[in-house]
Design a protein around this motif. Structure first.
Motif, PDB file in Angstrom:
ATOM      1  N   PRO A  44      50.203  77.856  90.713  1.00 51.74           N
ATOM      2  CA  PRO A  44      50.581  78.447  91.996  1.00 51.74           C
ATOM      3  C   PRO A  44      52.051  78.180  92.324  1.00 51.74           C
ATOM      4  CG  PRO A  44      48.588  77.105  92.172  1.00 51.74           C
ATOM      5  CD  PRO A  44      49.125  76.891  90.813  1.00 51.74           C
ATOM      6  N   ARG A  45      52.656  79.116  93.040  1.00 51.13           N
ATOM      7  CA  ARG A  45      54.065  78.939  93.374  1.00 51.13           C
ATOM      8  C   ARG A  45      54.312  77.715  94.251  1.00 51.13           C
ATOM      9  NH1 ARG A  45      56.659  84.864  94.823  1.00 51.13           N
ATOM     10  NH2 ARG A  45      56.567  85.734  92.710  1.00 51.13           N
ATOM     11  N   ASN A  46      53.329  77.341  95.047  1.00 56.95           N
ATOM     12  CA  ASN A  46      53.543  76.225  95.957  1.00 56.95           C
ATOM     13  C   ASN A  46      53.181  74.877  95.341  1.00 56.95           C
ATOM     14  OD1 ASN A  46      50.810  76.509  95.851  1.00 56.95           O
ATOM     15  ND2 ASN A  46      50.460  76.500  98.068  1.00 56.95           N
ATOM     16  N   MET A  47      52.963  74.846  94.023  1.00 57.76           N
ATOM     17  CA  MET A  47      52.642  73.585  93.357  1.00 57.76           C
ATOM     18  C   MET A  47      53.850  72.650  93.412  1.00 57.76           C
ATOM     19  SD  MET A  47      50.215  72.048  91.602  1.00 57.76           S
ATOM     20  CE  MET A  47      49.202  73.281  90.798  1.00 57.76           C
ATOM     21  N   GLY A  48      53.636  71.461  93.954  1.00 53.72           N
ATOM     22  CA  GLY A  48      54.735  70.507  94.071  1.00 53.72           C
ATOM     23  C   GLY A  48      54.711  69.480  92.964  1.00 53.72           C
ATOM     24  N   LEU A  49      55.630  68.544  93.047  1.00 59.59           N
ATOM     25  CA  LEU A  49      55.723  67.455  92.080  1.00 59.59           C
ATOM     26  C   LEU A  49      55.232  66.155  92.706  1.00 59.59           C
ATOM     27  CD1 LEU A  49      59.283  68.069  90.586  1.00 59.59           C
ATOM     28  CD2 LEU A  49      57.095  68.568  89.482  1.00 59.59           C
ATOM     29  N   PHE A  50      54.621  65.327  91.871  1.00 57.86           N
ATOM     30  CA  PHE A  50      54.345  63.956  92.279  1.00 57.86           C
ATOM     31  C   PHE A  50      55.566  63.113  91.934  1.00 57.86           C
ATOM     32  CE2 PHE A  50      49.762  65.142  91.436  1.00 57.86           C
ATOM     33  CZ  PHE A  50      49.374  65.094  92.776  1.00 57.86           C
ATOM     34  N   ILE A  51      56.148  62.464  92.921  1.00 63.07           N
ATOM     35  CA  ILE A  51      57.280  61.563  92.710  1.00 63.07           C
ATOM     36  C   ILE A  51      56.802  60.160  93.070  1.00 63.07           C
ATOM     37  CG2 ILE A  51      59.674  61.049  93.276  1.00 63.07           C
ATOM     38  CD1 ILE A  51      59.285  63.822  92.085  1.00 63.07           C
ATOM     39  N   ALA A  52      56.805  59.262  92.089  1.00 64.24           N
ATOM     40  CA  ALA A  52      56.173  57.958  92.268  1.00 64.24           C
ATOM     41  C   ALA A  52      57.150  56.808  92.095  1.00 64.24           C
ATOM     42  CB  ALA A  52      55.024  57.804  91.275  1.00 64.24           C
ATOM     43  N   THR A  53      56.814  55.689  92.739  1.00 68.88           N
ATOM     44  CA  THR A  53      57.565  54.461  92.545  1.00 68.88           C
ATOM     45  C   THR A  53      56.633  53.282  92.742  1.00 68.88           C
ATOM     46  OG1 THR A  53      59.602  53.281  93.101  1.00 68.88           O
ATOM     47  CG2 THR A  53      58.290  54.116  94.948  1.00 68.88           C
ATOM     48  N   ASP A  54      57.058  52.112  92.275  1.00 73.80           N
ATOM     49  CA  ASP A  54      56.312  50.867  92.501  1.00 73.80           C
ATOM     50  C   ASP A  54      56.820  50.219  93.775  1.00 73.80           C
ATOM     51  OD1 ASP A  54      54.539  50.095  90.082  1.00 73.80           O
ATOM     52  OD2 ASP A  54      56.396  50.758  89.126  1.00 73.80           O
ATOM     53  N   GLN A  55      56.063  50.314  94.839  1.00 78.77           N
ATOM     54  CA  GLN A  55      56.456  49.730  96.119  1.00 78.77           C
ATOM     55  C   GLN A  55      55.301  48.860  96.615  1.00 78.77           C
ATOM     56  OE1 GLN A  55      59.478  50.054  96.902  1.00 78.77           O
ATOM     57  NE2 GLN A  55      59.887  50.305  99.083  1.00 78.77           N
ATOM     58  N   GLU A  56      55.096  47.744  95.904  1.00 80.32           N
ATOM     59  CA  GLU A  56      54.017  46.826  96.264  1.00 80.32           C
ATOM     60  C   GLU A  56      54.450  45.857  97.354  1.00 80.32           C
ATOM     61  OE1 GLU A  56      52.780  44.651  92.822  1.00 80.32           O
ATOM     62  OE2 GLU A  56      52.648  46.439  91.554  1.00 80.32           O
ATOM     63  N   GLY A  57      55.659  45.315  97.187  1.00 75.82           N
ATOM     64  CA  GLY A  57      56.150  44.231  98.027  1.00 75.82           C
ATOM     65  C   GLY A  57      56.399  42.993  97.192  1.00 75.82           C
ATOM     66  N   GLY A  58      57.039  42.006  97.791  1.00 76.21           N
ATOM     67  CA  GLY A  58      57.347  40.785  97.052  1.00 76.21           C
ATOM     68  C   GLY A  58      58.302  41.065  95.909  1.00 76.21           C
ATOM     69  N   LEU A  59      57.934  40.626  94.716  1.00 73.08           N
ATOM     70  CA  LEU A  59      58.793  40.789  93.548  1.00 73.08           C
ATOM     71  C   LEU A  59      58.778  42.202  92.989  1.00 73.08           C
ATOM     72  CD1 LEU A  59      57.953  37.457  91.668  1.00 73.08           C
ATOM     73  CD2 LEU A  59      60.006  37.983  92.991  1.00 73.08           C
ATOM     74  N   VAL A  60      57.824  43.027  93.450  1.00 75.76           N
ATOM     75  CA  VAL A  60      57.715  44.390  92.926  1.00 75.76           C
ATOM     76  C   VAL A  60      57.948  45.382  94.066  1.00 75.76           C
ATOM     77  CG1 VAL A  60      56.298  46.026  91.648  1.00 75.76           C
ATOM     78  CG2 VAL A  60      56.078  43.576  91.195  1.00 75.76           C
ATOM     79  N   GLN A  61      59.212  45.668  94.300  1.00 74.68           N
ATOM     80  CA  GLN A  61      59.605  46.654  95.309  1.00 74.68           C
ATOM     81  C   GLN A  61      60.833  47.379  94.803  1.00 74.68           C
ATOM     82  OE1 GLN A  61      60.081  45.301  99.381  1.00 74.68           O
ATOM     83  NE2 GLN A  61      61.169  47.162  99.979  1.00 74.68           N
ATOM     84  N   ARG A  62      60.628  48.587  94.285  1.00 72.90           N
ATOM     85  CA  ARG A  62      61.729  49.322  93.645  1.00 72.90           C
ATOM     86  C   ARG A  62      62.718  49.885  94.654  1.00 72.90           C
ATOM     87  NH1 ARG A  62      60.632  46.543  89.428  1.00 72.90           N
ATOM     88  NH2 ARG A  62      58.836  47.231  88.200  1.00 72.90           N
ATOM     89  N   MET A  63      62.206  50.380  95.785  1.00 72.39           N
ATOM     90  CA  MET A  63      63.068  51.007  96.776  1.00 72.39           C
ATOM     91  C   MET A  63      63.493  49.961  97.808  1.00 72.39           C
ATOM     92  SD  MET A  63      62.994  53.898  95.362  1.00 72.39           S
ATOM     93  CE  MET A  63      64.010  54.819  96.516  1.00 72.39           C
ATOM     94  N   ARG A  64      64.778  49.687  97.848  1.00 75.40           N
ATOM     95  CA  ARG A  64      65.313  48.655  98.730  1.00 75.40           C
ATOM     96  C   ARG A  64      66.564  49.181  99.440  1.00 75.40           C
ATOM     97  NH1 ARG A  64      63.555  43.338  97.297  1.00 75.40           N
ATOM     98  NH2 ARG A  64      62.207  43.325  95.449  1.00 75.40           N
TER      99      ARG A  64
END
Length: 208
Positions: free
Chosen positions: A1-21
């Motif tokens: 379908p034309r409106n099919m989007g993308l999954f954009i993922a990251t590891d955002q758990e917290g503590g030592l595992v937080q990619r977006m800062r």
């Protein structure tokens, strides 16, 4: 379908595992700290963290971790040693992990529970070690409860572990195991969402 989007993922758990800062992103406490909150408070916090991801164009969080590290553990490199567990019992992990998943969903972000069927009782880290094997988990193990709870709650993604589980399928890492992926996750737990693997690129566990 034309409106099919993308999954954009990251590891955002917290503590030592937080990619977006940085600007626009809260400093998220570790899962151990999150486990000290009430599930209702944690759900509200996760909605805020999810909204930050959504604002940045990210719609999948590779969290929460639903692995349970037992109280008598002498060391668990991938989870316990990094404070990535919400508690030391499947019940505590279930309540807090589902709260995070629901908070993310309320912000329009898909949660990814991991690492099925559990990394809380291994003694090696699949990212850095070969031959990591869980020698205790069974098909009807009590430590599967958090994953079952997440499936009942409608979580959209499940990430597979790449450890071996000698009492279920000694021949294949979980991510490549029909008894674990199809038999347990699809069959016994009834999960109909998206199944993804843990790292298959740089992880020592699958280097061969």
């Amino acid at each position: 379908p034309r409106n099919m989007g993308l999954f954009i993922a990251t590891d955002q758990e917290g503590g030592l595992v937080q990619r977006m800062r940085g600007s626009g992103f809260a400093s998220i406490p570790s899962a151990v700290s999150q486990g000290g909150q009430t599930p209702a408070t944690l759900r509200a916090d996760a909605k805020v963290w999810g909204a930050e991801l959504k604002q940045a164009g990210i719609n999948v969080d590779l969290a929460p971790v639903l692995d349970t590290v037992p109280t008598n553990s002498s060391g668990n490199p991938p989870i316990g040693d990094l404070d990535r567990e919400y508690g030391r019992t499947p019940s505590a992990v279930s309540k807090h992990g589902v709260a995070v998943a629901r908070g993310l969903a309320a912000a329009g972000v898909d949660a990814t529970v991991k690492h099925f069927p559990g990394l809380g009782r291994v003694t090696g880290n699949t990212d850095t070690t070969m031959g990591v094997t869980d020698v205790v988990t069974t098909i009807h193990d009590a430590y599967l409860a958090p994953f079952a709870a997440a499936v009942r709650a409608g979580v959209p993604f499940v990430m597979m572990s790449t450890a071996f589980y000698s009492r279920i399928d000694p021949n294949s890492p979980a991510a490549f195991s029909r008894p674990i992926v199809t038999g347990m996750l699809r069959g016994l737990l009834g999960f109909t969402g998206v199944i993804i693997s843990d790292d298959l690129g740089a992880a020592a566990q699958v280097s061969n």
